[in-house]
Scaffold this active site. Sequence first.
Site, PDB file in Angstrom:
ATOM      1  N   SER A   1      -9.857  -0.951   7.029  1.00 42.96           N
ATOM      2  CA  SER A   1      -9.241  -0.811   5.712  1.00 42.96           C
ATOM      3  C   SER A   1      -8.460  -2.005   5.179  1.00 42.96           C
ATOM      4  O   SER A   1      -8.070  -1.991   4.015  1.00 42.96           O
ATOM      5  CB  SER A   1      -8.331   0.407   5.700  1.00 42.96           C
ATOM      6  OG  SER A   1      -9.091   1.547   5.475  1.00 42.96           O
TER       7      SER A   1
ATOM      8  N   SER B   1      -9.719   1.381   2.850  1.00 39.36           N
ATOM      9  CA  SER B   1      -8.858   2.162   1.995  1.00 39.36           C
ATOM     10  C   SER B   1      -7.753   1.360   1.306  1.00 39.36           C
ATOM     11  O   SER B   1      -7.178   1.838   0.335  1.00 39.36           O
ATOM     12  CB  SER B   1      -8.207   3.265   2.823  1.00 39.36           C
ATOM     13  OG  SER B   1      -7.339   2.711   3.798  1.00 39.36           O
TER      14      SER B   1
ATOM     15  N   LYS C   1       0.860  -1.184   0.000  1.00 38.39           N
ATOM     16  CA  LYS C   1       0.000   0.000   0.000  1.00 38.39           C
ATOM     17  C   LYS C   1       0.896   1.233   0.000  1.00 38.39           C
ATOM     18  O   LYS C   1       1.949   1.228   0.665  1.00 38.39           O
ATOM     19  CB  LYS C   1      -0.888  -0.039   1.251  1.00 38.39           C
ATOM     20  CG  LYS C   1      -1.921   1.055   1.357  1.00 38.39           C
ATOM     21  CD  LYS C   1      -2.743   0.879   2.641  1.00 38.39           C
ATOM     22  CE  LYS C   1      -3.875   1.896   2.744  1.00 38.39           C
ATOM     23  NZ  LYS C   1      -4.695   1.675   3.968  1.00 38.39           N
TER      24      LYS C   1
HETATM   25  N1  GLN Z   1     -13.338   3.722   6.152  1.00 31.47           N
HETATM   26  C1  GLN Z   1     -12.773   4.128   7.398  1.00 31.47           C
HETATM   27  C2  GLN Z   1     -12.327   5.574   7.289  1.00 31.47           C
HETATM   28  O1  GLN Z   1     -12.568   6.145   6.298  1.00 31.47           O
HETATM   29  C3  GLN Z   1     -11.610   3.268   7.758  1.00 31.47           C
HETATM   30  C4  GLN Z   1     -10.403   3.558   6.968  1.00 31.47           C
HETATM   31  C5  GLN Z   1      -9.194   2.824   7.428  1.00 31.47           C
HETATM   32  O2  GLN Z   1      -9.283   1.795   8.098  1.00 31.47           O
HETATM   33  N2  GLN Z   1      -8.050   3.382   7.091  1.00 31.47           N
HETATM   34  O3  GLN Z   1     -11.757   6.133   8.168  1.00 31.47           O
END
Ligand code: GLN
Length: 485
Positions: A177, A153, A78
Amino acid sequence: MEIFDLTIHELHDKLKAKEVSSVEATRAMLDRIEAVDSQVNAYITVTPEQALVEAEAADRRIAAGDIAPLTGIPMGLKDIFITKGVRTTCGSRILENFVPPYDGTAVAKLKEQGAVIVGKLNQDEFAMGSSNESSYFGPVKNPWNLECTPGGSSGGSAAAIAARTATATLGTDTGGSIRQPASHCSCVGVKPTYGRVSRYGVIAYASSLDQVGPLTRDVTDAAILLGAIAGYDPKDSTSVNTPVPDYLAGLKTGVKGLKIGLPKQYFIEGLDPDVKRAMEEAIALYKSLGAELREVSLPHTEYAVATYYLIATAEASSNLARYDGVRFGHRADEIRGLKEMYAKTRAEGFGSEVKRRIMLGTYALSSGYYDAYYVKAQKVRTLIMQDFLNAFNEVDVLLTPIAPTPPFKIGEKLADPLQMYLSDIFTIPVNLAGTCGISIPAGFSAAGLPIGLQLIGKPFGEATILSTAYAFEQETQWHLKKAPL
Ligand code: GLN
């Protein structure tokens, strides 16, 4: 079976037996990226020259009889992981041309084993999102249906597994995420306990929630990769100095007599019927394997999303203050004075979701509101943590859906941030509680879209969720199905 279809452990066996070289495996992966990634957009940066140099080094190591589980394996990261000499964008324009001078700890551990890094993977900007649509580098398409999002994400990290453009990848999970994209792309994803894996060299979103973890094709690979990156790191004061078990050796423990809890707040009206059916089938399978299933209660679940969006945005507003055009990253042109430089740089450099979060977080921390929002959220967080600890007095693991629905269409939730935030309702509480969770493939919707199952473990109970997941995987074929790409 093509080389790019193999798991880490399958490719390892072939490398060890010298049936294939790392250079061949890496070339096969780079060709695969070339052939399909324009449709998926999982990669922000591909590093073919460097990957081949690393593959040659891995082959020399293997020839000398020195092979570790990840030696010669083509992997993707990532783009939130700092990588020495390789552009690291975090999905943002503000870091579009940022080339870090060092590797973070997790990446360094992969490299020590001789893993081959083929590139950096697309993600929501600063990991804020559930669909990969907030990336400055364009949305990632779900390999199972290119009109759908892969989740987020770590959408690129999951899509690369499904598209077979990396043997395994690393992601980060702040509110879901790793697990939610793993579920949407039919791969395995682990969110380790807070403190299990070092966050050193991982761009911070919400530091009290962020955790690094693997995305893989099967549970065995997840055990291998988690074992490789876990452990105490003096460079991360929140990493915990507790021994790393041999996850691989523990995989075959089985589930006979295991107590599995079903949190009643997670099996609610409005759960998609295909998801509900997949959960019922999983429950029946665990029963047939001799596990004991019983209902448990996590009474503060309904406050989790609100609590998360106060704490995560508060921490993000502080963490993202460093992107100001002074030290690194994008700087606006034609500026008059320092103040205008900050304002213009940040206005140009951040996308709208990141700006929304900075504003929300700044508000929650501002004088006069701090106690009402931030402090209150911290108290509710403790109650949520306590819910999990109480449940774990009764059961060994919890079984829940990962997401309320199968993957949704690109664009579907963009106009309604609250709808988007609610898609993480089953994953967020695990981060607030600081414990561990795994997503494993558990079936497909009527429309052929992946559905994931979540197993939540006690703090530092990764070995148990992995062996519970492994028992399921042995009895099902879901993880073997390939995306039509
Ligand atoms: N969807 C959640 C957010 O937008 C989690 C994102 C994540 O785990 N980085 O914060």
